[in-house]
Design a protein around this motif. Structure first.
Motif, mmCIF file in Angstrom:
data_model
loop_
_atom_site.group_PDB
_atom_site.id
_atom_site.type_symbol
_atom_site.label_atom_id
_atom_site.label_comp_id
_atom_site.label_asym_id
_atom_site.label_seq_id
_atom_site.Cartn_x
_atom_site.Cartn_y
_atom_site.Cartn_z
ATOM 1 N N THR A 182 -9.491 0.849 -5.082
ATOM 2 C CA THR A 182 -8.762 1.657 -6.057
ATOM 3 C C THR A 182 -7.569 2.375 -5.448
ATOM 4 N N THR A 183 -7.455 2.376 -4.125
ATOM 5 C CA THR A 183 -6.392 3.116 -3.452
ATOM 6 C C THR A 183 -5.503 2.157 -2.676
ATOM 7 N N VAL A 184 -4.287 1.987 -3.141
ATOM 8 C CA VAL A 184 -3.379 0.984 -2.572
ATOM 9 C C VAL A 184 -3.091 1.246 -1.096
ATOM 10 N N VAL A 185 -2.960 2.506 -0.713
ATOM 11 C CA VAL A 185 -2.565 2.829 0.653
ATOM 12 C C VAL A 185 -3.614 2.403 1.685
ATOM 13 N N GLU A 186 -4.864 2.242 1.265
ATOM 14 C CA GLU A 186 -5.914 1.832 2.195
ATOM 15 C C GLU A 186 -5.965 0.315 2.402
ATOM 16 N N VAL A 187 -5.393 -0.447 1.489
ATOM 17 C CA VAL A 187 -5.539 -1.900 1.531
ATOM 18 C C VAL A 187 -4.956 -2.521 2.800
ATOM 19 N N PRO A 188 -3.735 -2.182 3.240
ATOM 20 C CA PRO A 188 -3.224 -2.784 4.473
ATOM 21 C C PRO A 188 -4.098 -2.510 5.694
ATOM 22 N N VAL A 189 -4.710 -1.334 5.746
ATOM 23 C CA VAL A 189 -5.598 -1.015 6.863
ATOM 24 C C VAL A 189 -6.846 -1.887 6.811
ATOM 25 N N LYS A 190 -7.407 -2.041 5.627
ATOM 26 C CA LYS A 190 -8.587 -2.897 5.485
ATOM 27 C C LYS A 190 -8.276 -4.339 5.883
#
Length: 250
Positions: A182-190
């Protein structure tokens, strides 16, 4: 159930899982569809959520505090976390994602001869005084509400390491096996964590099936193991099986 308590639970579900239907809320809260619709109308008027056709979604840009999310289905999450910890072997390097289930995994890893790499401050706090665990903290920009580190510095740090396993969290899994957040900013880290790991273990209690979330993290083919606390729905189970993913039930 009192109205204020229903409102509290509705907001917690929305903030931890993303958009949700009236039917799902009615089932979770053991309330009638008419009652849930009235609740959603009231919460929408107060600016605490956004009503959409057939359900509701969180207010855009609102980050739910970590402690609120931790109170949603804690027993189910802990069962999943314990099963995950049992897979991890002493001597391994383990990447722990942010999220409340990954944090519970960290609790079960105390006293183990492991290297733990994480961007989660709750994980750091749990393991900081454990002399058995070698703890590696990823750098980055602090998301205060969710107590995580994000951004290009975090992603760059991940390009410098290799982990034996990644414990990956999610806001939900679609019937196609797609992992969402649900949080776009976390996706690149994942995604950077997935690329840095030899095995990807997704921890997801039964409430994450079928999943919600606006941002795609990865496909089922990027996963190796899924750990949950109940049988997954048939469509998702078939998609995971087709991708060669092992599903373990806690």
């Amino acid at each position: 159930m009192l109205r204020d308590r229903r409102h509290e639970l509705i907001l917690r579900v929305l903030r931890s899982e993303g958009p949700v239907t009236v039917e799902t809320l009615a089932e979770r809260l053991a309330a009638s569809l008419a009652t849930i619709r009235r609740d959603l109308q009231k919460l929408d008027e107060e600016g605490l959520l956004k009503r959409v056709h057939g359900g509701a979604m969180p207010v855009e840009g609102h980050d739910d505090p970590f402690t609120d999310v931790a109170e949603v289905r804690p027993a189910e999450k802990d069962a999943v976390a314990l099963r995950c910890a049992e897979l991890i072997q002493d001597g391994e390097t383990v990447l722990l994602d942010i999220g409340t289930t990954a944090h519970m995994v960290a609790r079960h890893l105390r006293g183990r001869a492991l290297t733990v790499v994480t961007s989660s401050l709750p994980v750091v706090e749990t393991l900081a005084d454990d002399q058995h665990v070698q703890l590696v903290v990823l750098g980055g920009m602090l998301r205060r509400d969710y107590r995580s580190l994000v951004g290009y510095l975090t992603e760059d740090n991940l390009r410098q390491i290799h982990a034996d396993r990644l414990v990956l969290g999610t806001s939900g899994i679609r019937p196609t096996g797609t992992v969402m957040d649900t949080t776009v900013v976390e996706v690149p880290v994942k995604r950077a964590m997935i690329a840095a790991s030899g095995q990807v273990v997704l921890v997801a209690d039964a409430g994450k099936f079928p999943g919600t979330g606006m941002a795609k993290v990865c496909d089922a083919t990027d996963l190796d193991v899924v750990i949950t606390n109940a049988p997954v729905d048939p469509d998702t189970g078939a998609a995971l099986a087709d991708a060669g993913v092992q599903v373990l039930e806690a």
